[in-house]
Design a protein around this motif. Structure first.
Motif, PDB file in Angstrom:
ATOM      1  N   THR A   2       0.813  -1.137  -0.047  1.00 41.58           N
ATOM      2  CA  THR A   2      -0.099   0.031  -0.120  1.00 41.58           C
ATOM      3  C   THR A   2       0.800   1.392  -0.044  1.00 41.58           C
ATOM      4  O   THR A   2       1.724   1.243   0.824  1.00 41.58           O
ATOM      5  CB  THR A   2      -1.006   0.055   1.161  1.00 41.58           C
ATOM      6  OG1 THR A   2      -1.739  -1.098   1.121  1.00 41.58           O
ATOM      7  CG2 THR A   2      -1.721   1.303   1.150  1.00 41.58           C
ATOM      8  N   THR A   3       0.633   2.101  -0.868  1.00 39.93           N
ATOM      9  CA  THR A   3       1.340   3.186  -1.113  1.00 39.93           C
ATOM     10  C   THR A   3       0.650   4.544  -0.367  1.00 39.93           C
ATOM     11  O   THR A   3      -0.647   4.174  -0.511  1.00 39.93           O
ATOM     12  CB  THR A   3       1.820   3.681  -2.327  1.00 39.93           C
ATOM     13  OG1 THR A   3       0.501   3.939  -3.465  1.00 39.93           O
ATOM     14  CG2 THR A   3       2.870   2.481  -2.936  1.00 39.93           C
ATOM     15  N   LEU A  31       6.423   2.596 -11.405  1.00 38.45           N
ATOM     16  CA  LEU A  31       6.621   1.464 -10.671  1.00 38.45           C
ATOM     17  C   LEU A  31       8.017   1.001 -10.539  1.00 38.45           C
ATOM     18  O   LEU A  31       8.582   1.084 -11.887  1.00 38.45           O
ATOM     19  CB  LEU A  31       5.734   0.211 -11.051  1.00 38.45           C
ATOM     20  CG  LEU A  31       4.059   0.739 -11.213  1.00 38.45           C
ATOM     21  CD1 LEU A  31       3.475  -0.758 -11.648  1.00 38.45           C
ATOM     22  CD2 LEU A  31       3.765   1.069  -9.838  1.00 38.45           C
ATOM     23  N   GLU A  35       7.779  -3.331  -7.432  1.00 41.87           N
ATOM     24  CA  GLU A  35       6.471  -3.325  -7.382  1.00 41.87           C
ATOM     25  C   GLU A  35       5.939  -3.873  -8.586  1.00 41.87           C
ATOM     26  O   GLU A  35       4.556  -4.327  -8.708  1.00 41.87           O
ATOM     27  CB  GLU A  35       6.016  -1.641  -7.637  1.00 41.87           C
ATOM     28  CG  GLU A  35       6.361  -0.775  -6.285  1.00 41.87           C
ATOM     29  CD  GLU A  35       6.078   0.609  -6.484  1.00 41.87           C
ATOM     30  OE1 GLU A  35       5.363   1.193  -5.752  1.00 41.87           O
ATOM     31  OE2 GLU A  35       6.960   1.361  -7.189  1.00 41.87           O
ATOM     32  N   TYR A  39       2.699  -6.473  -8.009  1.00 41.07           N
ATOM     33  CA  TYR A  39       1.624  -6.242  -8.782  1.00 41.07           C
ATOM     34  C   TYR A  39       1.184  -7.572 -10.010  1.00 41.07           C
ATOM     35  O   TYR A  39       0.173  -7.763 -10.229  1.00 41.07           O
ATOM     36  CB  TYR A  39       1.149  -4.953  -9.426  1.00 41.07           C
ATOM     37  CG  TYR A  39       1.092  -3.782  -8.253  1.00 41.07           C
ATOM     38  CD1 TYR A  39       0.259  -4.017  -7.334  1.00 41.07           C
ATOM     39  CD2 TYR A  39       2.093  -2.941  -8.233  1.00 41.07           C
ATOM     40  CE1 TYR A  39       0.080  -2.994  -6.301  1.00 41.07           C
ATOM     41  CE2 TYR A  39       2.116  -1.775  -7.240  1.00 41.07           C
ATOM     42  CZ  TYR A  39       1.054  -2.028  -6.387  1.00 41.07           C
ATOM     43  OH  TYR A  39       0.914  -0.892  -5.224  1.00 41.07           O
ATOM     44  N   GLY A  76      -2.777  -0.317  -3.830  1.00 40.03           N
ATOM     45  CA  GLY A  76      -1.645   0.714  -3.813  1.00 40.03           C
ATOM     46  C   GLY A  76      -1.599   1.337  -5.056  1.00 40.03           C
ATOM     47  O   GLY A  76      -0.980   2.366  -5.210  1.00 40.03           O
ATOM     48  N   LEU A  77      -2.290   1.080  -6.243  1.00 43.28           N
ATOM     49  CA  LEU A  77      -2.127   1.660  -7.671  1.00 43.28           C
ATOM     50  C   LEU A  77      -3.246   2.945  -7.591  1.00 43.28           C
ATOM     51  O   LEU A  77      -2.854   3.922  -8.243  1.00 43.28           O
ATOM     52  CB  LEU A  77      -2.531   0.549  -8.498  1.00 43.28           C
ATOM     53  CG  LEU A  77      -1.532  -0.535  -8.759  1.00 43.28           C
ATOM     54  CD1 LEU A  77      -2.131  -1.446 -10.040  1.00 43.28           C
ATOM     55  CD2 LEU A  77       0.051   0.135  -9.306  1.00 43.28           C
ATOM     56  N   HIS A  80      -1.308   5.989  -6.294  1.00 45.66           N
ATOM     57  CA  HIS A  80       0.255   5.767  -6.467  1.00 45.66           C
ATOM     58  C   HIS A  80       0.945   7.282  -6.531  1.00 45.66           C
ATOM     59  O   HIS A  80       0.431   8.097  -7.176  1.00 45.66           O
ATOM     60  CB  HIS A  80       0.678   5.059  -7.515  1.00 45.66           C
ATOM     61  CG  HIS A  80       2.113   4.415  -7.447  1.00 45.66           C
ATOM     62  ND1 HIS A  80       3.013   5.271  -7.628  1.00 45.66           N
ATOM     63  CD2 HIS A  80       2.782   3.276  -7.034  1.00 45.66           C
ATOM     64  CE1 HIS A  80       4.348   4.729  -7.528  1.00 45.66           C
ATOM     65  NE2 HIS A  80       3.906   3.493  -7.273  1.00 45.66           N
ATOM     66  N   LYS A  82       3.433   8.357  -7.583  1.00 46.28           N
ATOM     67  CA  LYS A  82       4.079   8.788  -8.803  1.00 46.28           C
ATOM     68  C   LYS A  82       3.050   9.127 -10.170  1.00 46.28           C
ATOM     69  O   LYS A  82       3.509   9.671 -11.251  1.00 46.28           O
ATOM     70  CB  LYS A  82       5.206   7.892  -9.233  1.00 46.28           C
ATOM     71  CG  LYS A  82       6.241   7.881  -8.374  1.00 46.28           C
ATOM     72  CD  LYS A  82       7.432   6.995  -8.757  1.00 46.28           C
ATOM     73  CE  LYS A  82       8.673   7.099  -7.696  1.00 46.28           C
ATOM     74  NZ  LYS A  82       9.713   5.890  -8.169  1.00 46.28           N
ATOM     75  N   GLN A 245      -7.447   6.246   0.033  1.00 45.01           N
ATOM     76  CA  GLN A 245      -8.074   5.010  -0.800  1.00 45.01           C
ATOM     77  C   GLN A 245      -9.376   4.695  -0.404  1.00 45.01           C
ATOM     78  O   GLN A 245     -10.199   4.452  -1.431  1.00 45.01           O
ATOM     79  CB  GLN A 245      -7.136   3.987  -0.375  1.00 45.01           C
ATOM     80  CG  GLN A 245      -5.557   4.194  -0.825  1.00 45.01           C
ATOM     81  CD  GLN A 245      -4.635   2.957  -0.416  1.00 45.01           C
ATOM     82  OE1 GLN A 245      -5.028   2.269   0.804  1.00 45.01           O
ATOM     83  NE2 GLN A 245      -3.661   2.865  -1.029  1.00 45.01           N
TER      84      GLN A 245
END
Length: 296
Positions: A2-3, A31, A35, A39, A76-77, A80, A82, A245
């Motif tokens: 989890t980001t 990623l 990562e 995933y 986590g996506l 994310h 980034k 989230q």
């Protein structure tokens, strides 16, 4: 995995100009290799489960809706650090994930029957909204877990700049042979890259005639006053999510969101301090007043 959105990355002026002009932006190296492996393994697990149940497509492909509900490891996506800043830099803080899916397309070795697949996202939005061009309404992130750095690997295909065009020429039936639209291109990306795109861009997918299996996760974002298409995550999954989230997957459980009188107004953004993404951006000083959707 989890980001948490702790970085202060925002959409640059150059990225914004490109997005508004072309309808998409490639974000490199979103990623890390670890990562990607994490995933991809989660997607492989879901694929294996469906394969064991005989629930793959005729070409052994999998198009699984509701990415996080179907595969909680993908949570986590959705925010994310980034990639998610591209979403709120474009649409603001009153957003959620309305539609997501994970896709697996193994190599195919024989030509597939023709089908004209060019489309805009949104379904009935494209018939029921009368403006020209249609409003953006939603954006999408495609997280690549396989190498599509060369054409013909199941690449995302687009017509650059077509997000400002309500129609393109196509056949009277989808099974009638028809050329790709003029200026169509395959977007080439490495595993770990993400493609951020306007839902209105005319797009399709190339057939995967390579030796690699295509793996990608699509996450679509819209305003909280638009209905969620995805299935709800389970209470167990929701319990492990961050407040942001939870907002994004429709599992927010704080403030007046469930109030029988004011709950309906919550999605309209009337109580901004009860919206986790608003609080997060406010605390990090990222509510740029030059963009109306980033202020109350």
């Amino acid at each position: 995995m989890t980001t948490t959105p702790t970085e202060s990355r925002v959409m640059t002026a150059e990225e914004r100009e490109q997005f508004e002009r072309d309808g998409f932006v490639i974000i490199r190296n979103v990623l890390t290799p670890d990562e990607v492996a994490h995933y991809a393994a989660a997607v492989d697990r879901v694929y294996a489960e469906h394969e064991a149940l005989g629930k793959l497509g005729p070409d052994k492909s999998l198009h699984k809706l509701s990415a996080v509900a179907s595969c909680p490891e993908l949570a986590g996506l959705v925010d994310h650090p980034k990639a998610f800043p591209m979403v709120w830099s474009t649409m603001g803080w009153n957003v959620h994930v309305y539609h997501s899916h994970l896709d697996v397309h193994p190599p195919i070795h024989e030509p597939k029957p023709f089908r004209f697949e060019w489309h805009q996202d949104g379904g009935r939005q494209n018939r029921e909204i009368e403006t020209n061009p249609r409003p953006r309404l939603s954006v999408k992130l495609a997280f690549w877990l396989s190498d599509v750095s060369e054409p013909g690997r199941g690449n995302f295909k687009v017509v650059k700049g077509s997000h400002l065009t309500n129609r393109i020429d196509g056949p009277p039936r989808r099974d009638i042979e028809w050329p790709d639209p003029e200026h169509a291109m395959e977007v080439c990306a490495n595993a770990g890259d993400a493609v951020f795109f306007d839902r209105r861009i005319w797009h399709a997918r190339s057939n995967n005639y390579s030796d690699l299996t295509r793996k990608v996760v699509f996450v679509g974002y819209t305003y909280r006053w638009v209905a969620i298409r995805d299935e709800a995550v389970s209470p167990t999954v929701a319990a492990g999510l961050t407040p942001v989230q939870k907002q994004l997957v429709g599992a927010l459980d704080e403030g007046r969101v469930h109030d029988p009188i004011e709950g309906g107004d919550h999605a309209w953004g009337h109580f901004e301090k009860e919206v986790p993404l608003y609080r997060d951006l406010h605390e990090r000083g990222l509510l740029d007043s030059s963009f109306p959707y980033l202020i109350p």
